[in-house]
Design a protein around this motif. Structure first.
Motif, short mmCIF file in Angstrom:
data_model
loop_
_atom_site.label_atom_id
_atom_site.label_comp_id
_atom_site.label_asym_id
_atom_site.label_seq_id
_atom_site.Cartn_x
_atom_site.Cartn_y
_atom_site.Cartn_z
N GLU A 29 19.20 36.37 40.42
CA GLU A 29 18.11 35.80 41.20
C GLU A 29 16.73 36.09 40.62
N ASP A 32 14.38 34.71 34.74
CA ASP A 32 13.62 33.50 34.42
C ASP A 32 14.55 32.29 34.42
N ARG A 33 14.21 31.26 35.19
CA ARG A 33 15.08 30.10 35.37
C ARG A 33 15.25 29.30 34.08
N GLU A 34 14.20 29.16 33.29
CA GLU A 34 14.31 28.39 32.04
C GLU A 34 15.28 29.07 31.07
N ARG A 37 18.79 28.46 32.25
CA ARG A 37 19.25 27.10 31.92
C ARG A 37 19.75 27.05 30.47
N GLN A 58 19.92 22.51 38.56
CA GLN A 58 19.13 22.87 39.74
C GLN A 58 19.77 24.09 40.37
N PHE A 59 18.96 25.13 40.58
CA PHE A 59 19.45 26.34 41.23
C PHE A 59 19.32 26.16 42.74
#
Length: 107
Positions: A29, A32-34, A37, A58-59
């Motif tokens: 959680e 970093d989302r990027e 991915r 998409q999270f």
């Protein structure tokens, strides 16, 4: 990744592409989302092959499921396509509010 659902959606160049809805474990959680991915697509590429990479990830906090636990991919496919007109009967979902949450956070 704790759980995921992958659906196809129309793509202008490819014809169709892959859209992934991903639920992260608690440990993921704060990441970093990027980067996540990229890591997810790298694992997919290494395991299955580059053809299976996801075009969009998409999270989400949960997936729309029936009370028996079946993921409602029909609803996820409509969201990926941007068609919010008719999701059909969502009264049988375990968590119908998640549909609005996913729709509002769409990439």
């Amino acid at each position: 990744v704790a759980e995921s659902a992958i659906v196809g959606y129309p793509h202008d160049i490819k014809g169709s592409a892959l859209y992934g809805y991903v639920i992260l474990k608690d440990t993921g959680e704060s990441r970093d989302r990027e980067n996540l991915r990229k890591e997810i697509n790298q694992v997919i590429s290494d395991t299955i092959g580059p053809i299976a990479k996801l075009d969009k990830i998409q999270f989400v906090s949960a997936l729309p499921k029936t009370r028996s636990g079946k993921i409602m991919r029909r609803i996820l496919r409509k969201i990926a396509e941007g068609d919010y007109a008719n999701f059909g009967d969502t009264s049988t979902l375990l968590n119908p509010e998640i549909v609005e949450e996913i729709k509002n956070e769409k990439i």
